[in-house]
Each structure stands twice: as structure tokens, then as C-alpha cells.
Design an enzyme around this catalytic site. Structure first.
Site, mmCIF file in Angstrom:
data_model
loop_
_atom_site.group_PDB
_atom_site.id
_atom_site.type_symbol
_atom_site.label_atom_id
_atom_site.label_comp_id
_atom_site.label_asym_id
_atom_site.label_seq_id
_atom_site.Cartn_x
_atom_site.Cartn_y
_atom_site.Cartn_z
ATOM 1 N N ASN A 10 0.846 -1.187 0.000
ATOM 2 C CA ASN A 10 0.000 0.000 0.000
ATOM 3 C C ASN A 10 0.887 1.245 0.000
ATOM 4 O OD1 ASN A 10 -1.614 2.235 0.902
ATOM 5 N ND2 ASN A 10 -3.131 0.780 1.660
ATOM 6 N N ASP A 71 -0.239 -3.312 10.560
ATOM 7 C CA ASP A 71 -1.612 -3.780 10.352
ATOM 8 C C ASP A 71 -2.496 -2.772 11.067
ATOM 9 O OD1 ASP A 71 -3.174 -5.878 9.073
ATOM 10 O OD2 ASP A 71 -4.000 -6.195 11.065
ATOM 11 N N LYS A 177 -2.027 15.308 9.698
ATOM 12 C CA LYS A 177 -2.481 13.944 9.957
ATOM 13 C C LYS A 177 -1.334 13.093 10.498
ATOM 14 C CE LYS A 177 -4.092 9.693 7.843
ATOM 15 N NZ LYS A 177 -4.406 8.945 6.612
#
Length: 205
Positions: A10, A71, A177
């Protein structure tokens, strides 16, 4: 600069990790850039910790190098912790972010904002060739709104407003963020674990 192989494919996630790890002197490259086996690693653990370790350990055994795996997912209190470890495939195996968001909004239809408490969770595991393992967990609490807002981020970011803020993760700058996110908090804990490891090695040496 230390090069670490990320188990993830990702690119959004790798970019977030890289943005934070740079200040720790860690360069992160993807498993694909490292030329490793492209077969998917089955994430059949029951917790974020189990899945994170399984991915990191598998890539470490393939490469023989230090590996980092994350994860992460979203846990919604009203839904008993769903989607949890199934966050990436909440709407089915071949779903995308939009379909996952639509399902989440459908599950929360009619639920008042006060009952839409949620938290993003990130568990980062670093595995060394000698078997040593460092595990760091980070969480960011907030609420789920009833419509997507913002163009940034990925996953459930357009629906998640962190506690103490008025904007969703998707409306925030990447810098903001990365300062408050679950992944940032996990990486801060990982930094402390790395410092403790270096101190221990120095004292033993």
C-alpha cells in the site's frame, strides 16, 4: 540511513510511514522495490498484532533483512469493533475504499453522532534477522460522520473526525495527519523501543 523493507504494498501507507521514519534515520522501501516474492501473505490472525507480526516475519525470512509491517484498521464502538481487522475488505474481497465507506455508512444509518465513536488502530512490528521483535501500537479516537468529506488520505479517512478536531483526516494536510494519527503514535512508540534497544546493545557491548 538504515534501509528497512516494508511488508506492505500500500503506497499510501508506505508514504505515511516514510514521512515519519525519515526523522528517525530510517529509509523504507517496499517489498516490490526489494525484488521479493510477489505472492500475498495470508492475514488470518485474530488481532492487529498477529497479522502485523505474520507479515513482517514472512518478509524478513524472504529477505534476510530488517522488516517493518503495519496492520491497521478502524474500530467502531457501535458496531462492536467492526470493521476491525477486516477494514480493508469490509465490503468484500475485491472491494475498494468507496465500497467500504458506503457499507460503513449503511451500517450506521440513523445512528446519532454521539454514538458513532470510533478509533483508528495501528500496530507496527519490526522483525530482525536474529529473531528480535519490536511491537508498537497506536490509537486515534474520534467519530464517524454521515457523509464523506475531503480529498486527501485514503481508506476511511473521509469519514473520520479525530477527537478535538472539526475536520476529517481527508481534509487535513498530510503533515497534520501524520502528527496525530494512529500510525504516528505507533511510530513514536517504536522510536522509544529502538532507543531502548540501542541502549541495551551499547551496555552489553
Amino acid at each position: 540511513m538504515c534501509t528497512i523493507i516494508a511488508a506492505s504494498r500500500n503506497q499510501h501507507k508506505i508514504s505515511e510511514i516514510e514521512a515519519i521514519t525519515k526523522k528517525f534515520g530510517m529509509k523504507v522501501i517496499s517489498r516490490d522495490d526489494a525484488g521479493l516474492d510477489k505472492r500475498e501473505i495470508e492475514e488470518d490472525g485474530r488481532t492487529f498484532e498477529e497479522n502485523s507480526f505474520k507479515k513482517a516475519d514472512a518478509i524478513m525470512k524472504m529477505s534476510g533483512q530488517v522488516t517493518i509491517a503495519d496492520d491497521s484498521g478502524l474500530e467502531v464502538e457501535y458496531l462492536g469493533g467492526e470493521p476491525g481487522i477486516f477494514s480493508a475488505r469490509y465490503a468484500g474481497e475485491n472491494c475498494d475504499d468507496e465500497k467500504n465507506n458506503i457499507k460503513l455508512l449503511t451500517m450506521l444509518e440513523g445512528v446519532p453522532y454521539s454514538d458513532r465513536k470510533a478509533r483508528f488502530v495501528s500496530v507496527i512490528t519490526m522483525v530482525y534477522p536474529d529473531g528480535e521483535t519490536l511491537v508498537a501500537r497506536g490509537e486515534c479516537s474520534g467519530h464517524i460522520i454521515d457523509f464523506p468529506a475531503g480529498e486527501g488520505g485514503f481508506g476511511y479517512d473521509p469519514l473520520f473526525v479525530p477527537e478535538g478536531y472539526q475536520e476529517t483526516f481527508a481534509q487535513m494536510s498530510a503533515e497534520e495527519k501524520n502528527r496525530i494519527s494512529h500510525r504516528a503514535k505507533a511510530l513514536e512508540k517504536l522510536e522509544k523501543l529502538l532507543e531502548e534497544r540501542e541502549k541495551r546493545i551499547s551496555e552489553e557491548g
